[in-house]
Write an enzyme that holds these catalytic residues in place. Sequence first.
Site, PDB file in Angstrom:
ATOM      1  N   ASP A 113       0.849  -1.440  -0.342  1.00  0.00           N
ATOM      2  CA  ASP A 113      -0.738   0.129   0.088  1.00  0.00           C
ATOM      3  C   ASP A 113       0.829   1.032   0.293  1.00  0.00           C
ATOM      4  O   ASP A 113       1.841   1.104  -0.106  1.00  0.00           O
ATOM      5  CB  ASP A 113      -1.079  -0.599   0.876  1.00  0.00           C
ATOM      6  CG  ASP A 113      -0.578   0.072   2.300  1.00  0.00           C
ATOM      7  OD1 ASP A 113       0.563  -0.827   2.834  1.00  0.00           O
ATOM      8  OD2 ASP A 113      -0.788   0.540   3.524  1.00  0.00           O
ATOM      9  N   ASP A 125       8.647   3.978  -1.199  1.00  0.00           N
ATOM     10  CA  ASP A 125       7.817   3.653   0.029  1.00  0.00           C
ATOM     11  C   ASP A 125       6.690   2.703  -0.495  1.00  0.00           C
ATOM     12  O   ASP A 125       5.392   3.183  -0.574  1.00  0.00           O
ATOM     13  CB  ASP A 125       8.165   4.357   0.839  1.00  0.00           C
ATOM     14  CG  ASP A 125       6.755   4.032   2.137  1.00  0.00           C
ATOM     15  OD1 ASP A 125       6.954   3.307   2.824  1.00  0.00           O
ATOM     16  OD2 ASP A 125       6.645   4.805   2.574  1.00  0.00           O
ATOM     17  N   GLU A 167       0.122  -1.800   6.120  1.00  0.00           N
ATOM     18  CA  GLU A 167       0.898  -0.618   6.550  1.00  0.00           C
ATOM     19  C   GLU A 167       1.010   0.444   6.917  1.00  0.00           C
ATOM     20  O   GLU A 167       1.382   0.862   7.604  1.00  0.00           O
ATOM     21  CB  GLU A 167       2.489  -1.183   6.032  1.00  0.00           C
ATOM     22  CG  GLU A 167       3.665  -1.255   6.570  1.00  0.00           C
ATOM     23  CD  GLU A 167       4.320   0.807   6.778  1.00  0.00           C
ATOM     24  OE1 GLU A 167       5.395   0.478   7.790  1.00  0.00           O
ATOM     25  OE2 GLU A 167       3.736   1.292   5.989  1.00  0.00           O
TER      26      GLU A 167
HETATM   27 ZN   LIG Z   1       6.894   2.665   4.318  1.00  0.00          ZN
END
Ligand SMILES: [Zn+2]
Length: 390
Positions: A76, A106, A138
Amino acid sequence: MKGPSYSAAELLARLVRFDTTSHKSNLPLVRFVEDYLAQHGIASQLVPSADGAKASLYATIGPAAVPGVALSGHTDVVPVEGQSWTSDPFELAERDGCLYGRGTADMKGFLACVLAAVPDLLRRQLAIPVHIAFSYDEEIGCLGVRPLIAELGRRFVHPRLVIVGEPTSMSVVDSHKGPVRWRIDIRGRAAHSSMAPLGVNAIAVAGRIIAELARIEEELKAAPRDDRFDPPYATLQVTRIAGGTATNIVPVSCHLDFDVRALPGVDIQAIDRRLRAFAGVCTADMRRVASEAGIDIAITNEVPPFAAGAGSEAVALALRLAGQNETHAVSYATEAGLFQAAGSPSVVIGPGDIAQAHSADEWIAKDQLDKCMGFLARLGDWAERGKPIR
Ligand SMILES: [Zn+2]
């Protein structure tokens, strides 16, 4: 079986195209990964969310019954709403050796490297298997990885160690803070504001609690520091507050959220107990006027702080594969604390810079992907020989 071979950048372009903002389904991305692995003859196992809209993916390359090295990442990404992007956040764009797109740093860059390394890992006779562990949610409190971790030692072999590929610019991170979030709900009694003594002002009680939280914040700041972290102490912030109904009514309710970014070793239960004791004093005062008054306190999310600890096999391996001799501590949280708490020694190392994470025009330098591919190739070398780490 000889499946397709792509570069990390090519796979990253595919992964970025899936809008996996946490509140959306990640299943299209998971199906893509499942399909890619299947073309290489690797079976995926899914751990679906309760509503079935999302899933974590777990797969093993090499001998399935042997505890191996898990490569952990989340699928995610954070929202792009309210951010001003130069190009479409869900279309990978290359400018000056950098790849732009939501999740590039990320942490789809790491996922892409892991997938790109699959053909190389398959070519080897791995003595130690490599597990792929891709989670969801997350970014909203490390939620999705928890049901996956619950399957370790049951559906899945407990990994010998876990490499969490959050963006560290490929340096080795052996500790991070743990965010803990509380919600406090205060019930007072409404009254005409001209008749204040007949009511119990929930906002005023919130004020007393906030003052107590400020005292706790000061004590955390005054506690022994750990200069590896920036800032070198645990922080406490009231992050949200809402209360009251009208300008002429004594407020019947107020709720507030606060978060603690705990250093490893900070006693979260002690903070919780102290808060509840203080709330008990406030409640007694409130009930002198209104027997229905009360305060509810709940921890809404807790990600444990992470400290690999001296002698960690995961850290030793990561240092060796990265060719480094120094570890770092970071203030952001990862899934490493949860894996470590579940009994798998963990370490954080991944491509990209956390400074670009979550921001508009998020990017990753192409050479970071190259470095990660080198790291994974050396992991393959090691896993093939199965030699002791030290
Ligand atoms: Zn992350």
